[in-house]
Design a protein around this motif. Structure first.
Motif, PDB file in Angstrom:
ATOM      1  N   ARG C   7       0.853  -1.192   0.000  1.00 30.47           N
ATOM      2  CA  ARG C   7       0.000   0.000   0.000  1.00 30.47           C
ATOM      3  C   ARG C   7       0.886   1.238   0.000  1.00 30.47           C
ATOM      4  O   ARG C   7       1.765   1.370   0.849  1.00 30.47           O
ATOM      5  CB  ARG C   7      -0.924  -0.008   1.213  1.00 30.47           C
ATOM      6  N   ASN C  51      -6.624   9.832   2.950  1.00 31.70           N
ATOM      7  CA  ASN C  51      -7.088   8.592   3.584  1.00 31.70           C
ATOM      8  C   ASN C  51      -5.966   7.864   4.328  1.00 31.70           C
ATOM      9  O   ASN C  51      -6.152   6.761   4.813  1.00 31.70           O
ATOM     10  CB  ASN C  51      -7.677   7.663   2.509  1.00 31.70           C
TER      11      ASN C  51
ATOM     12  N   MET D   1     -21.940   0.131   9.371  1.00 32.72           N
ATOM     13  CA  MET D   1     -21.426  -1.055   8.698  1.00 32.72           C
ATOM     14  C   MET D   1     -19.918  -1.052   8.534  1.00 32.72           C
ATOM     15  O   MET D   1     -19.398  -1.816   7.741  1.00 32.72           O
ATOM     16  CB  MET D   1     -22.053  -1.124   7.319  1.00 32.72           C
ATOM     17  N   PRO D   2     -19.210  -0.207   9.275  1.00 35.91           N
ATOM     18  CA  PRO D   2     -17.753  -0.168   9.037  1.00 35.91           C
ATOM     19  C   PRO D   2     -17.073  -1.472   9.449  1.00 35.91           C
ATOM     20  O   PRO D   2     -17.604  -2.239  10.268  1.00 35.91           O
ATOM     21  CB  PRO D   2     -17.269   0.963   9.955  1.00 35.91           C
ATOM     22  N   PHE D   3     -15.931  -1.685   8.856  1.00 33.51           N
ATOM     23  CA  PHE D   3     -15.057  -2.788   9.240  1.00 33.51           C
ATOM     24  C   PHE D   3     -13.707  -2.197   9.616  1.00 33.51           C
ATOM     25  O   PHE D   3     -13.135  -1.425   8.847  1.00 33.51           O
ATOM     26  CB  PHE D   3     -14.886  -3.775   8.082  1.00 33.51           C
ATOM     27  N   LYS D  35     -21.926   6.219  12.034  1.00 31.78           N
ATOM     28  CA  LYS D  35     -22.056   4.805  11.670  1.00 31.78           C
ATOM     29  C   LYS D  35     -22.776   4.029  12.783  1.00 31.78           C
ATOM     30  O   LYS D  35     -22.550   4.284  13.978  1.00 31.78           O
ATOM     31  CB  LYS D  35     -20.669   4.191  11.441  1.00 31.78           C
TER      32      LYS D  35
ATOM     33  N   ILE E  43     -16.697  -7.837   1.411  1.00 35.62           N
ATOM     34  CA  ILE E  43     -16.225  -6.655   0.687  1.00 35.62           C
ATOM     35  C   ILE E  43     -15.469  -7.103  -0.559  1.00 35.62           C
ATOM     36  O   ILE E  43     -14.571  -7.953  -0.473  1.00 35.62           O
ATOM     37  CB  ILE E  43     -15.332  -5.759   1.574  1.00 35.62           C
ATOM     38  N   ASP E  45     -13.021  -5.935  -3.585  1.00 36.97           N
ATOM     39  CA  ASP E  45     -12.106  -4.907  -4.080  1.00 36.97           C
ATOM     40  C   ASP E  45     -11.769  -5.211  -5.527  1.00 36.97           C
ATOM     41  O   ASP E  45     -11.327  -6.327  -5.841  1.00 36.97           O
ATOM     42  CB  ASP E  45     -10.788  -4.901  -3.287  1.00 36.97           C
TER      43      ASP E  45
ATOM     44  N   ILE F   8     -15.093   1.835   5.107  1.00 36.64           N
ATOM     45  CA  ILE F   8     -16.416   2.440   5.212  1.00 36.64           C
ATOM     46  C   ILE F   8     -17.004   2.615   3.812  1.00 36.64           C
ATOM     47  O   ILE F   8     -16.283   2.614   2.820  1.00 36.64           O
ATOM     48  CB  ILE F   8     -16.358   3.827   5.890  1.00 36.64           C
ATOM     49  N   THR F   9     -18.330   2.793   3.756  1.00 42.24           N
ATOM     50  CA  THR F   9     -18.936   3.280   2.512  1.00 42.24           C
ATOM     51  C   THR F   9     -18.701   4.793   2.475  1.00 42.24           C
ATOM     52  O   THR F   9     -18.588   5.425   3.530  1.00 42.24           O
ATOM     53  CB  THR F   9     -20.438   2.935   2.471  1.00 42.24           C
ATOM     54  N   ASP F  45     -10.205   2.964   3.740  1.00 38.32           N
ATOM     55  CA  ASP F  45     -10.645   2.537   2.404  1.00 38.32           C
ATOM     56  C   ASP F  45     -12.125   2.844   2.264  1.00 38.32           C
ATOM     57  O   ASP F  45     -12.926   2.425   3.110  1.00 38.32           O
ATOM     58  CB  ASP F  45     -10.469   1.027   2.223  1.00 38.32           C
ATOM     59  N   GLU F  46     -12.469   3.527   1.191  1.00 37.15           N
ATOM     60  CA  GLU F  46     -13.880   3.803   0.921  1.00 37.15           C
ATOM     61  C   GLU F  46     -14.365   2.804  -0.129  1.00 37.15           C
ATOM     62  O   GLU F  46     -13.773   2.685  -1.195  1.00 37.15           O
ATOM     63  CB  GLU F  46     -14.043   5.257   0.468  1.00 37.15           C
ATOM     64  N   VAL F  47     -15.400   2.074   0.205  1.00 41.20           N
ATOM     65  CA  VAL F  47     -15.871   0.958  -0.610  1.00 41.20           C
ATOM     66  C   VAL F  47     -17.281   1.272  -1.119  1.00 41.20           C
ATOM     67  O   VAL F  47     -18.172   1.584  -0.319  1.00 41.20           O
ATOM     68  CB  VAL F  47     -15.894  -0.347   0.244  1.00 41.20           C
TER      69      VAL F  47
END
Lengths: 67, 67, 67, 67, 67, 67
Positions: C7, C51, D1-3, D35, E43, E45, F8-9, F45-47
């Motif tokens: 990353r 981020n 819903m965060p992880f 969240k 999730i 990716d 997160i979204t 990370d934004e998903v």
């Protein structure tokens, strides 16, 4: 060429069950997206219930109070 | 500031080998992308062969049949 | 069979540099641990500076104040 | 819903401390981003100091020389 | 309570296909390990072919030479 | 030296909110476990909601039917 990481708590995940999971997810990726099973990699991480949280508390705590 | 996660099966990965891997990947990121070694983080995860799948089967199974 | 996730922030990481990084880390795993290059998988994630945090602040903020 | 995935070296991370961390990060995501705690998942990975590198060397080596 | 992360190259992964993948892996975890679908998180990716390496080269390069 | 990955979204996560999240989780690790903020790394990370599943369906689908 997909890479899959599955994280679970260890309860009841025998070597046989884990092999079944690896086979199943590899077939799913072939069936749904046409991904080549030969290069599909799956890694399973078993995480202790003290180290897994949901709803702001550990899985150990949830189970301890019967949730 | 890079972050690197290396996942391997444990065979033969002594503390010395792992230190060599950490040094090597840190130097690689400096040489190729000019990244600062001081803030390069590397984490090695050793994953049991029952928990690693490729080609739809576990590494344990592949080794068991001599693949 | 190793899996590597790198990353980085996107600055200056051209396709050529990323290819060089993938080749380098694959060779490193072969040289240090004898891992088979054919099954070594490397994924590079490029993460925006908004981020990515270090020292409690974003990389964007650090750069903004010349850190 | 965060992880959320938190990776630390194991020193001093008791079950109580880990529960506190899970609660804290879940509340933080509720307070900052609104969240839902009920679906916030947190996984803590404890990584041995031989497997963690920074500045091109392992945490074990850094501690061994008092860094 | 499982957590699954699936990493693929984007080709052909429509919203419908991704939904099918999420449903399939959730059912697999229920069927094989008895995991509760309600708390299973998946999730996906999507990783560009320049950022994915196998066999020491990028997927872009492999495809470019017809591999 | 902790490493934290938050997924997160994207909804409503401005640069300011993300900076606040990074600061908050870094302070939490210092307060609970005595971890050094200077070497704490956080990646967000934004998903997209099409790529996030819970309960066997995508977040897009859940929202579409008002869940």
């Amino acid at each position: 060429m997909p890479f899959v990481n599955i994280r679970i708590t260890p309860d009841g995940a025998t070597a046989e069950k884990k092999a079944e999971l690896i086979r199943g997810v590899t077939e799913l990726l072939r069936d749904v997206l046409g991904k080549n099973p030969a290069t599909t990699v799956v890694i399973i991480d078993e995480v202790e219930t003290d180290n897994w949280g949901i709803g702001g508390e550990t899985v150990s705590a949830r189970r301890g109070r019967g949730a």
